[in-house]
Design an enzyme around this catalytic site. Structure first.
Site, PDB file in Angstrom:
ATOM      1  N   CYS A   1      59.915 -48.555  91.594  1.00 33.51           N
ATOM      2  CA  CYS A   1      60.192 -49.716  91.977  1.00 33.51           C
ATOM      3  C   CYS A   1      61.434 -50.508  91.457  1.00 33.51           C
ATOM      4  O   CYS A   1      61.049 -50.556  90.125  1.00 33.51           O
ATOM      5  CB  CYS A   1      59.181 -50.706  92.603  1.00 33.51           C
ATOM      6  SG  CYS A   1      59.647 -52.416  93.576  1.00 33.51           S
TER       7      CYS A   1
ATOM      8  N   ALA B   1      68.029 -16.225  84.966  1.00 31.32           N
ATOM      9  CA  ALA B   1      66.859 -16.178  84.125  1.00 31.32           C
ATOM     10  C   ALA B   1      65.783 -15.598  85.064  1.00 31.32           C
ATOM     11  O   ALA B   1      64.399 -15.055  83.854  1.00 31.32           O
ATOM     12  CB  ALA B   1      66.665 -17.922  84.189  1.00 31.32           C
TER      13      ALA B   1
ATOM     14  N   ASN C   1      65.596 -30.439  83.939  1.00 31.12           N
ATOM     15  CA  ASN C   1      65.787 -30.795  85.350  1.00 31.12           C
ATOM     16  C   ASN C   1      64.322 -31.822  85.877  1.00 31.12           C
ATOM     17  O   ASN C   1      63.891 -32.250  84.962  1.00 31.12           O
ATOM     18  CB  ASN C   1      65.731 -29.698  85.949  1.00 31.12           C
ATOM     19  CG  ASN C   1      66.047 -28.284  85.626  1.00 31.12           C
ATOM     20  OD1 ASN C   1      66.833 -28.478  85.671  1.00 31.12           O
ATOM     21  ND2 ASN C   1      65.544 -26.995  85.107  1.00 31.12           N
TER      22      ASN C   1
ATOM     23  N   CYS D   1      55.616 -54.793  96.119  1.00 33.36           N
ATOM     24  CA  CYS D   1      56.669 -56.111  96.352  1.00 33.36           C
ATOM     25  C   CYS D   1      57.347 -56.028  97.494  1.00 33.36           C
ATOM     26  O   CYS D   1      58.603 -57.372  97.356  1.00 33.36           O
ATOM     27  CB  CYS D   1      57.217 -56.702  95.052  1.00 33.36           C
ATOM     28  SG  CYS D   1      58.497 -55.478  94.317  1.00 33.36           S
TER      29      CYS D   1
ATOM     30  N   HIS E   1      65.238 -36.098  81.897  1.00 28.81           N
ATOM     31  CA  HIS E   1      65.487 -37.133  82.687  1.00 28.81           C
ATOM     32  C   HIS E   1      64.902 -37.495  83.983  1.00 28.81           C
ATOM     33  O   HIS E   1      65.186 -38.147  84.831  1.00 28.81           O
ATOM     34  CB  HIS E   1      66.654 -36.120  83.853  1.00 28.81           C
ATOM     35  CG  HIS E   1      68.232 -35.923  82.770  1.00 28.81           C
ATOM     36  ND1 HIS E   1      68.728 -34.900  82.967  1.00 28.81           N
ATOM     37  CD2 HIS E   1      68.676 -36.499  81.403  1.00 28.81           C
ATOM     38  CE1 HIS E   1      69.168 -34.623  81.736  1.00 28.81           C
ATOM     39  NE2 HIS E   1      69.464 -35.495  81.048  1.00 28.81           N
TER      40      HIS E   1
ATOM     41  N   THR F   1      71.213 -23.899  80.833  1.00 26.18           N
ATOM     42  CA  THR F   1      71.447 -24.849  80.493  1.00 26.18           C
ATOM     43  C   THR F   1      73.117 -24.555  79.773  1.00 26.18           C
ATOM     44  O   THR F   1      73.272 -24.253  78.955  1.00 26.18           O
ATOM     45  CB  THR F   1      71.302 -25.618  79.765  1.00 26.18           C
ATOM     46  OG1 THR F   1      71.593 -27.428  78.737  1.00 26.18           O
ATOM     47  CG2 THR F   1      70.522 -24.842  78.566  1.00 26.18           C
ATOM     48  N   SER F   2      73.886 -25.523  79.738  1.00 25.07           N
ATOM     49  CA  SER F   2      75.454 -25.543  80.033  1.00 25.07           C
ATOM     50  C   SER F   2      75.623 -26.401  78.273  1.00 25.07           C
ATOM     51  O   SER F   2      77.197 -25.954  77.935  1.00 25.07           O
ATOM     52  CB  SER F   2      76.107 -26.513  81.020  1.00 25.07           C
ATOM     53  OG  SER F   2      76.041 -27.136  80.970  1.00 25.07           O
TER      54      SER F   2
ATOM     55  N   ASP G   1      62.839 -31.453  89.375  1.00 27.77           N
ATOM     56  CA  ASP G   1      62.505 -30.826  90.846  1.00 27.77           C
ATOM     57  C   ASP G   1      60.845 -30.059  90.402  1.00 27.77           C
ATOM     58  O   ASP G   1      60.213 -29.158  91.428  1.00 27.77           O
ATOM     59  CB  ASP G   1      63.086 -29.500  90.409  1.00 27.77           C
ATOM     60  CG  ASP G   1      63.266 -28.117  89.615  1.00 27.77           C
ATOM     61  OD1 ASP G   1      62.079 -27.927  88.431  1.00 27.77           O
ATOM     62  OD2 ASP G   1      64.351 -27.405  89.392  1.00 27.77           O
TER      63      ASP G   1
ATOM     64  N   ASN H   1      71.380 -16.739  80.110  1.00 24.94           N
ATOM     65  CA  ASN H   1      72.102 -17.323  80.469  1.00 24.94           C
ATOM     66  C   ASN H   1      73.223 -16.432  80.624  1.00 24.94           C
ATOM     67  O   ASN H   1      73.504 -15.237  80.208  1.00 24.94           O
ATOM     68  CB  ASN H   1      72.877 -18.818  79.471  1.00 24.94           C
ATOM     69  CG  ASN H   1      73.737 -19.684  81.106  1.00 24.94           C
ATOM     70  OD1 ASN H   1      74.277 -19.598  81.662  1.00 24.94           O
ATOM     71  ND2 ASN H   1      73.731 -20.818  80.295  1.00 24.94           N
TER      72      ASN H   1
HETATM   73  P1  NAD Z   1      73.776 -27.738  83.361  1.00 24.98           P
HETATM   74  O1  NAD Z   1      73.954 -27.778  82.074  1.00 24.98           O
HETATM   75  O2  NAD Z   1      72.176 -27.474  84.060  1.00 24.98           O
HETATM   76  O3  NAD Z   1      74.543 -26.010  83.539  1.00 24.98           O
HETATM   77  C1  NAD Z   1      73.872 -24.939  84.488  1.00 24.98           C
HETATM   78  C2  NAD Z   1      74.065 -23.995  83.507  1.00 24.98           C
HETATM   79  O4  NAD Z   1      73.024 -22.860  84.065  1.00 24.98           O
HETATM   80  C3  NAD Z   1      75.046 -23.281  83.511  1.00 24.98           C
HETATM   81  O5  NAD Z   1      75.159 -22.742  82.185  1.00 24.98           O
HETATM   82  C4  NAD Z   1      75.097 -21.973  84.043  1.00 24.98           C
HETATM   83  O6  NAD Z   1      76.089 -20.865  83.519  1.00 24.98           O
HETATM   84  C5  NAD Z   1      73.310 -21.591  84.007  1.00 24.98           C
HETATM   85  N1  NAD Z   1      73.123 -21.098  85.083  1.00 24.98           N
HETATM   86  C6  NAD Z   1      73.386 -20.408  86.728  1.00 24.98           C
HETATM   87  N2  NAD Z   1      72.964 -19.508  87.781  1.00 24.98           N
HETATM   88  C7  NAD Z   1      71.584 -19.079  86.574  1.00 24.98           C
HETATM   89  C8  NAD Z   1      70.496 -18.391  86.202  1.00 24.98           C
HETATM   90  N3  NAD Z   1      70.794 -17.559  87.480  1.00 24.98           N
HETATM   91  N4  NAD Z   1      70.585 -17.879  85.567  1.00 24.98           N
HETATM   92  C9  NAD Z   1      69.953 -18.846  84.229  1.00 24.98           C
HETATM   93  N5  NAD Z   1      71.351 -19.498  83.630  1.00 24.98           N
HETATM   94  C10 NAD Z   1      72.032 -19.839  85.293  1.00 24.98           C
HETATM   95  O7  NAD Z   1      74.698 -28.208  84.566  1.00 24.98           O
HETATM   96  P2  NAD Z   1      74.344 -28.943  85.340  1.00 24.98           P
HETATM   97  O8  NAD Z   1      74.446 -28.012  86.356  1.00 24.98           O
HETATM   98  O9  NAD Z   1      75.912 -29.862  85.948  1.00 24.98           O
HETATM   99  O10 NAD Z   1      73.331 -30.547  85.842  1.00 24.98           O
HETATM  100  C11 NAD Z   1      73.712 -31.243  85.526  1.00 24.98           C
HETATM  101  C12 NAD Z   1      72.441 -32.388  85.346  1.00 24.98           C
HETATM  102  O11 NAD Z   1      71.439 -32.277  86.336  1.00 24.98           O
HETATM  103  C13 NAD Z   1      71.154 -31.136  84.121  1.00 24.98           C
HETATM  104  O12 NAD Z   1      70.416 -32.228  83.190  1.00 24.98           O
HETATM  105  C14 NAD Z   1      70.716 -30.479  85.127  1.00 24.98           C
HETATM  106  O13 NAD Z   1      68.913 -30.451  84.721  1.00 24.98           O
HETATM  107  C15 NAD Z   1      70.149 -32.027  86.273  1.00 24.98           C
HETATM  108  N6  NAD Z   1      70.226 -31.134  87.367  1.00 24.98           N
HETATM  109  C16 NAD Z   1      68.982 -31.000  87.694  1.00 24.98           C
HETATM  110  C17 NAD Z   1      68.658 -29.736  88.669  1.00 24.98           C
HETATM  111  C18 NAD Z   1      67.465 -29.511  89.038  1.00 24.98           C
HETATM  112  O14 NAD Z   1      66.496 -30.462  89.022  1.00 24.98           O
HETATM  113  N7  NAD Z   1      66.966 -28.199  89.299  1.00 24.98           N
HETATM  114  C19 NAD Z   1      69.601 -29.477  89.908  1.00 24.98           C
HETATM  115  C20 NAD Z   1      70.475 -29.526  89.093  1.00 24.98           C
HETATM  116  C21 NAD Z   1      71.142 -30.142  88.176  1.00 24.98           C
HETATM  117 ZN    ZN Z   2      58.019 -53.150  92.969  1.00 25.66          ZN
END
Ligand code: NAD
Ligand code: ZN
Length: 251
Positions: free
Chosen positions: A131, A237, A106, A155, A123, A193-194, A108, A218
């Protein structure tokens, strides 16, 4: 089903309590209860926006158009989110010496806001801008987003969020630290995480190969569940983390 979750919760609590080096690995799902949707799936961000704005080439050619959408998603919509009990619970387990590191996909910043110290951002982080010319970094709170795209204070070149766009590599230090924490883990706790985003998705397989016990939280089965997960804790979660910590507290 409820019995199985209870049994898995009890076993997982014992395993975590006795762990020498537990590592947490988190994805978008851990922040869903904080109000941040995942990218894919029902209600996902890519259902509403076009992911091309996060392709590096498109962004560099269309910075203003991309930034209008980036600002809306990451600096208006995401900005109000607060850590939920899953983030707070992992921070608590770190304070107690049970969890040694959180590897997160994440961007965030919610693990840090919850109090976790050893957070490895696979990530990058949306709260910092970088920049595209001189790599100067600036906290987003110090940057004026009224006039887009934002320009580097050093810059005057284009700035982008300091998370990786499609077409960019994993930050080297985060990658190396993740490998270290994966190799050393005797327990690997997956939350939300998926398992579909490479190369991050390889880490749990590496942990398993190195002998770690895999615990997974999950609400849905993931790519890992039937392949490498030893204890599947089906549910959201924040709810499951709370139950898990209650069990650990009883030991
Ligand atoms: P991901 O692999 O992060 O998948 C999300 C997973 O969360 C799924 O398996 C889903 O079943 C599960 N899920 C849904 N609700 C849930 C809950 N309440 N508790 C626990 N699990 C739950 O895939 P993505 O969403 O396609 O993201 C792609 C990439 O982008 C990843 O690297 C992700 O971390 C990043 N991303 C980050 C944020 C953030 O920073 N919050 C938001 C969106 C995507
Ligand atoms: Zn710069």
């Amino acid at each position: 089903m409820i019995d199985l979750i209870q049994k898995n919760l009890e076993k997982s609590a014992i395993i975590l309590k006795n762990a020498k080096h537990a590592t947490a690995f988190t994805g978008a799902g851990i922040s869903v209860e904080s109000g941040i949707p995942p990218f894919r799936g029902d209600g996902g961000i890519w259902g509403k926006y076009d992911p091309k704005i996060l392709e590096l080439g498109y962004f560099l050619e269309n910075p203003e158009e991309s930034w209008i959408v980036i600002k809306e998603i990451f600096y208006e919509f995401f900005n109000v989110a607060k850590p939920n009990y899953a983030h707070l619970g992992l921070a608590d387990l770190e304070k107690r010496g049970i969890i040694k590191a959180v590897i997160t996909q994440n961007i965030d910043n919610l693990h840090q806001e919850a109090g976790s110290k050893n957070v490895i951002e696979f990530h990058g982080n949306s709260k910092i801008l970088i920049c595209t010319n001189c790599s100067h970094k600036e906290k987003v709170e110090n940057v004026n987003l009224e006039k887009l795209p934002p320009k580097c204070p050093k810059c005057k070149s284009l700035m982008k969020p300091d998370f990786i766009f499609f077409g960019e590599g994993i930050p080297q230090i985060a990658y190396q630290k993740s490998i270290f924490e994966t190799k050393n883990a005797d327990v690997f706790l997956l939350t939300g995480t998926s398992g579909s985003v490479v190369p991050a998705s390889y880490l749990p397989y590496d942990a398993k190969k190195n002998g770690a016990i895999i615990i997974e939280i999950n609400p849905e089965k993931s790519a890992y569940t039937n392949e490498i997960t030893d204890y599947f804790l089906k549910g959201k979660a924040a709810e499951i983390t709370k139950l898990l910590i209650e069990k650990i507290n009883l030991l």
